[in-house]
Write an enzyme that holds these catalytic residues in place. Structure first.
Site, PDB file in Angstrom:
ATOM      1  CD  GLN A 121      -2.671 -16.473 -93.924  1.00 33.15           C
ATOM      2  OE1 GLN A 121      -3.292 -17.145 -93.115  1.00 33.15           O
ATOM      3  NE2 GLN A 121      -1.432 -16.768 -94.250  1.00 33.15           N
ATOM      4  CE  LYS A 158      -2.506 -11.010 -88.999  1.00 36.01           C
ATOM      5  NZ  LYS A 158      -2.290 -10.355 -90.313  1.00 36.01           N
ATOM      6  N   GLY A 196       3.526 -13.912 -92.679  1.00 33.04           N
ATOM      7  CA  GLY A 196       4.805 -13.317 -92.334  1.00 33.04           C
ATOM      8  C   GLY A 196       4.630 -12.163 -91.376  1.00 33.04           C
ATOM      9  CG  HIS A 197       3.652 -11.935 -87.786  1.00 31.80           C
ATOM     10  ND1 HIS A 197       2.629 -11.439 -88.556  1.00 31.80           N
ATOM     11  CD2 HIS A 197       3.071 -12.804 -86.921  1.00 31.80           C
ATOM     12  CE1 HIS A 197       1.484 -11.977 -88.166  1.00 31.80           C
ATOM     13  NE2 HIS A 197       1.731 -12.819 -87.172  1.00 31.80           N
ATOM     14  CG  ASP A 222       0.239  -8.482 -96.063  1.00 29.24           C
ATOM     15  OD1 ASP A 222       1.055  -9.304 -95.627  1.00 29.24           O
ATOM     16  OD2 ASP A 222      -0.382  -8.636 -97.132  1.00 29.24           O
TER      17      ASP A 222
END
Length: 437
Positions: A223, A16, A40-41, A13
């Site tokens: 991650q 990235k 998740g992005h 988180d």
């Protein structure tokens, strides 16, 4: 030409997605090398918020090939939903490619993941319940389903029979859950395979062909370092290797192909789920960081735990990843702080230590030792060069760079692409000391 790995230097988180999006402008190929839909992005483009879980954020650039590598685990339903979302937003997905040897998350993986977490009770890990761990477990015990199996009905029937029988017994007899129909799964997943087939490729061949043609390749991890299965805060970790070495395995390349490794770290620290977190804050300061930083998970929506920057885990991330530069994100979240603390070492059993303990039990007993720096108490959201930054903000960045003994190449000051200071382009720029006088 440069081949660059982008990794998270904390517990994930770190932002990235934005950094990968930024670097993708200079990349010809972007490769996602591990993890699954538990990642998740969030990308902000022209005021549009795009949330991606599997597809690399490089997909926003039409000339860029985006490859989901062999080391990932793929939930076809989620991937197809992402493809549809991108197309609805006018994004060309013709450059999207999927490794034929990537393993597939099946319905029983999700059910077992949730059931196992439920049974752990107070000792839960904090899994997303997306079936990632069970998918990797089947991969390791050689009973997994791969993308290539979805393209051949006979092969899929052969591959699914034994694992589904075992999983149904587990669901029914151990977890008291409903069993799954073999025919309905086969029908559904063959339909997924039919839609995905035009995107399925030989992962390693695509990458090595690009390398031979002197293309810029960006390897994107999900991650973060402290969630690595082998090098993180086990057992409170993910089921794959987010560290830079995972890029070689998950993409099918040798380490000599990698030119640079950039770590992404927030200007403070967050983590989602369970596990020790020495610099974690409570009360008003925690709420301030959470609310200003929008610290809610892209995948689960869970509120992230927030704390001061931890230089001990930062230095550990530099070591295990071989980082040669950093991207610091969300510096603007600290704009209102009168003073800012940075953890420079721990106290463990009355002894001062400056290393990350390998034991989760020992790590949970670590008390952070802080150094306090002055805040700048003015907005940095519109800063576009280092010279625009308040002196105290520059001093803070220099402190982090010197503490972690690695230069800073990028500073992010908000969610949009424009709110970024690029000190050096990690793909085209030379390796040199940045920000450190």
């Amino acid at each position: 030409m440069a081949n660059v790995v982008v990794i998270g230097a904390q517990w994930g988180d770190e932002g990235k997605g934005k950094i990968t999006d930024l670097l993708s402008r200079s990349a010809d190929v972007v490769v996602r090398y591990q993890g699954g839909v538990n990642a998740g992005h969030t990308i902000v483009v022209d005021d549009k918020v795009l949330k991606l879980h599997l597809i690399p954020s490089g997909i926003l650039y039409p000339e860029t090939t985006c490859l989901i590598g062999s080391g990932t685990v793929v939930d076809p339903k989620v991937m197809l939903n992402e493809m549809q979302m991108l197309e609805e937003n006018g994004i060309d997905i013709s450059g999207l490619q999927l490794a034929s040897t990537a393993h597939v998350t099946m319905p029983y993986h999700r059910l077992i993941d949730s059931a196992m977490e439920e049974r752990r009770g107070t000792k839960k890990i904090g899994t997303t319940g997306r079936g990632i761990g069970p998918t990797y477990a089947d991969k390791a015990q050689r009973s997994g389903i791969r993308v290539i199996d979805l393209l051949d009905e006979k092969k899929l029937r052969e591959s699914i029979k034994i694992p589904l029988t075992e999983k149904n017994e587990l669901l029914e007899k151990i977890y008291s859950k409903k069993t799954l129909s073999e025919e309905s799964i086969i029908k559904e997943y063959l339909s997924f395979g039919k839609i995905l087939k035009p995107h399925v490729v030989d992962c390693a061949r695509v990458i090595h062909e690009a390398s031979r043609n002197k293309k810029n390749i960006l390897f994107e991890g999900a991650q973060g370092t402290l969630l690595d299965l082998d090098h993180g805060t086990y057992p409170f970790v993910t089921s794959s290797n987010p560290v830079s070495g995972g890029a070689c395995i998950g993409a099918g390349v040798g380490p000599t192909l990698i030119d640079r490794v950039i770590g992404v770290a927030k200007a403070y620290t967050t983590r989602v789920g369970e596990g020790p977190f020495p610099t974690e804050l409570e009360g008003e300061l925690n709420d301030l960081l959470c609310n200003r930083g929008g610290e809610f998970g892209t995948t689960t929506g869970r509120r992230r735990r927030c704390g001061w920057f931890d230089g001990v885990i930062g230095k550990y991330a530099v070591e295990v990843n071989g980082l040669d530069c950093l991207a610091i994100t969300k510096l603007d979240v600290l704009d209102e702080m009168k003073e800012i603390k940075v953890c420079t070492s721990y106290e463990l059993n009355g002894e001062r230590i400056n290393y990350f303990p390998s034991s989760a039990e020992a790590f949970s007993k670590c008390t952070p030792i802080f150094e306090t720096l002055p805040g700048w108490q003015t907005s940095t959201a519109n800063c576009r060069t280092l010279e625009d930054l308040p002196k105290a903000a520059m001093s803070y960045l220099r402190f982090l760079a010197e503490l972690m003994e690695v230069p800073i190449a990028i500073v992010s000051l908000g969610a949009s692409r424009e709110q970024t200071i690029v000190v050096e382009d990690p793909i085209h720029g030379p390796k040199r000391a940045l920000l450190i006088p």
